[in-house]
Write a protein that holds these residues in place. Structure first.
Motif, mmCIF file in Angstrom:
data_model
loop_
_atom_site.group_PDB
_atom_site.id
_atom_site.type_symbol
_atom_site.label_atom_id
_atom_site.label_comp_id
_atom_site.label_asym_id
_atom_site.label_seq_id
_atom_site.Cartn_x
_atom_site.Cartn_y
_atom_site.Cartn_z
ATOM 1 N N TYR A 115 -3.944 7.069 14.135
ATOM 2 C CA TYR A 115 -3.775 7.372 12.719
ATOM 3 C C TYR A 115 -4.509 8.656 12.363
ATOM 4 C CZ TYR A 115 -8.509 5.548 12.263
ATOM 5 O OH TYR A 115 -9.865 5.356 12.407
ATOM 6 N N ILE A 116 -4.054 9.259 11.283
ATOM 7 C CA ILE A 116 -4.711 10.454 10.758
ATOM 8 C C ILE A 116 -5.019 10.191 9.295
ATOM 9 C CG2 ILE A 116 -4.544 12.934 10.314
ATOM 10 C CD1 ILE A 116 -2.529 13.101 12.637
ATOM 11 N N THR A 117 -6.275 10.400 8.941
ATOM 12 C CA THR A 117 -6.691 10.309 7.547
ATOM 13 C C THR A 117 -7.129 11.689 7.086
ATOM 14 O OG1 THR A 117 -8.960 9.692 8.146
ATOM 15 C CG2 THR A 117 -7.420 7.889 7.707
ATOM 16 N N THR A 118 -7.223 11.817 5.782
ATOM 17 C CA THR A 118 -7.660 13.071 5.191
ATOM 18 C C THR A 118 -8.516 12.774 3.968
ATOM 19 O OG1 THR A 118 -6.904 15.265 4.462
ATOM 20 C CG2 THR A 118 -5.643 13.365 3.672
ATOM 21 N N ASN A 119 -9.160 13.800 3.476
ATOM 22 C CA ASN A 119 -9.980 13.661 2.265
ATOM 23 C C ASN A 119 -9.082 13.806 1.026
ATOM 24 O OD1 ASN A 119 -9.488 16.393 2.645
ATOM 25 N ND2 ASN A 119 -11.506 17.030 2.010
ATOM 26 N N PRO A 120 -9.610 13.517 -0.170
ATOM 27 C CA PRO A 120 -8.773 13.593 -1.379
ATOM 28 C C PRO A 120 -8.103 14.951 -1.597
ATOM 29 C CG PRO A 120 -10.752 12.359 -1.849
ATOM 30 C CD PRO A 120 -10.932 12.939 -0.464
ATOM 31 N N ASN A 121 -8.711 16.040 -1.159
ATOM 32 C CA ASN A 121 -8.121 17.369 -1.330
ATOM 33 C C ASN A 121 -7.215 17.785 -0.169
ATOM 34 O OD1 ASN A 121 -9.403 17.815 -3.811
ATOM 35 N ND2 ASN A 121 -11.260 18.512 -2.796
ATOM 36 N N ARG A 122 -7.091 16.911 0.827
ATOM 37 C CA ARG A 122 -6.237 17.145 2.001
ATOM 38 C C ARG A 122 -6.658 18.388 2.796
ATOM 39 N NH1 ARG A 122 -3.260 15.277 -2.234
ATOM 40 N NH2 ARG A 122 -1.869 13.510 -1.875
ATOM 41 N N THR A 123 -7.945 18.621 2.895
ATOM 42 C CA THR A 123 -8.426 19.809 3.603
ATOM 43 C C THR A 123 -9.022 19.512 4.970
ATOM 44 O OG1 THR A 123 -10.553 19.643 2.458
ATOM 45 C CG2 THR A 123 -8.892 21.094 1.481
ATOM 46 N N THR A 124 -9.299 18.253 5.271
ATOM 47 C CA THR A 124 -9.891 17.863 6.546
ATOM 48 C C THR A 124 -9.112 16.684 7.110
ATOM 49 O OG1 THR A 124 -12.069 18.522 5.739
ATOM 50 C CG2 THR A 124 -12.029 17.118 7.677
ATOM 51 N N TYR A 125 -8.876 16.706 8.424
ATOM 52 C CA TYR A 125 -8.178 15.615 9.085
ATOM 53 C C TYR A 125 -9.123 14.874 10.015
ATOM 54 C CZ TYR A 125 -3.833 17.987 7.728
ATOM 55 O OH TYR A 125 -2.811 18.574 7.019
ATOM 56 N N TYR A 126 -8.916 13.567 10.098
ATOM 57 C CA TYR A 126 -9.637 12.724 11.047
ATOM 58 C C TYR A 126 -8.591 11.950 11.835
ATOM 59 C CZ TYR A 126 -12.337 8.926 13.032
ATOM 60 O OH TYR A 126 -12.895 8.026 13.912
ATOM 61 N N ILE A 127 -8.710 11.932 13.155
ATOM 62 C CA ILE A 127 -7.785 11.204 14.016
ATOM 63 C C ILE A 127 -8.549 10.079 14.689
ATOM 64 C CG2 ILE A 127 -6.275 11.335 16.029
ATOM 65 C CD1 ILE A 127 -5.884 14.316 15.360
ATOM 66 N N GLY A 128 -7.961 8.883 14.637
ATOM 67 C CA GLY A 128 -8.604 7.738 15.253
ATOM 68 C C GLY A 128 -7.590 6.792 15.859
ATOM 69 N N VAL A 129 -8.108 5.743 16.496
ATOM 70 C CA VAL A 129 -7.273 4.702 17.096
ATOM 71 C C VAL A 129 -7.890 3.348 16.739
ATOM 72 C CG1 VAL A 129 -8.461 4.741 19.344
ATOM 73 C CG2 VAL A 129 -6.099 3.999 19.225
ATOM 74 N N THR A 130 -7.038 2.365 16.491
ATOM 75 C CA THR A 130 -7.519 1.042 16.111
ATOM 76 C C THR A 130 -6.450 -0.001 16.408
ATOM 77 O OG1 THR A 130 -8.452 -0.283 14.300
ATOM 78 C CG2 THR A 130 -6.677 1.230 13.731
ATOM 79 N N ASN A 131 -6.868 -1.247 16.475
ATOM 80 C CA ASN A 131 -5.900 -2.345 16.584
ATOM 81 C C ASN A 131 -5.778 -3.090 15.255
ATOM 82 O OD1 ASN A 131 -8.352 -3.666 16.594
ATOM 83 N ND2 ASN A 131 -7.764 -5.137 18.155
#
Length: 100
Positions: free
Chosen positions: A9-25
């Motif tokens: 999955y990819i998440t971002t901050n409220p302003n959509r300026t930073t991405y975070y990529i992770g994995v989860t079940n």
């Protein structure tokens, strides 16, 4: 063998300026954790308020998901954004989908 779900999955901050990529079940649990950690400097997602889901992929095995996570993390920002926009052209927050 049981049918399992693993998510990259990819998440971002409220302003959509930073991405975070992770994995989860467990995508809903993980998104909740990101939200609860928002503003905490101990984690990247917390430090940068990355709790808004903008992209995800589902895999049947953890190894496939981990391999894909590593691949995406090696991509340039522009390549990541092109991938995200194929599924989510307006970078809409998708958190509600994870909780259905």
């Amino acid at each position: 063998m049981f049918n399992h779900n693993y998510f990259v999955y990819i998440t971002t901050n409220p302003n959509r300026t930073t991405y975070y990529i992770g994995v989860t079940n467990d995508l809903p649990r993980r998104l909740t954790e990101h939200f609860e950690n928002s503003g905490k400097p101990g984690t990247f997602a917390g430090k940068y308020f990355c709790y808004n889901l903008i992209y995800f992929e589902r895999y049947p095995s953890p190894n496939q998901a981990i391999d894909r996570e590593k691949q995406l993390k090696g991509w340039s920002r522009s390549k990541k954004e092109a991938l995200i926009r194929k599924q989510n052209p307006n970078l809409k927050f998708l958190n509600e989908l994870a909780f259905e």
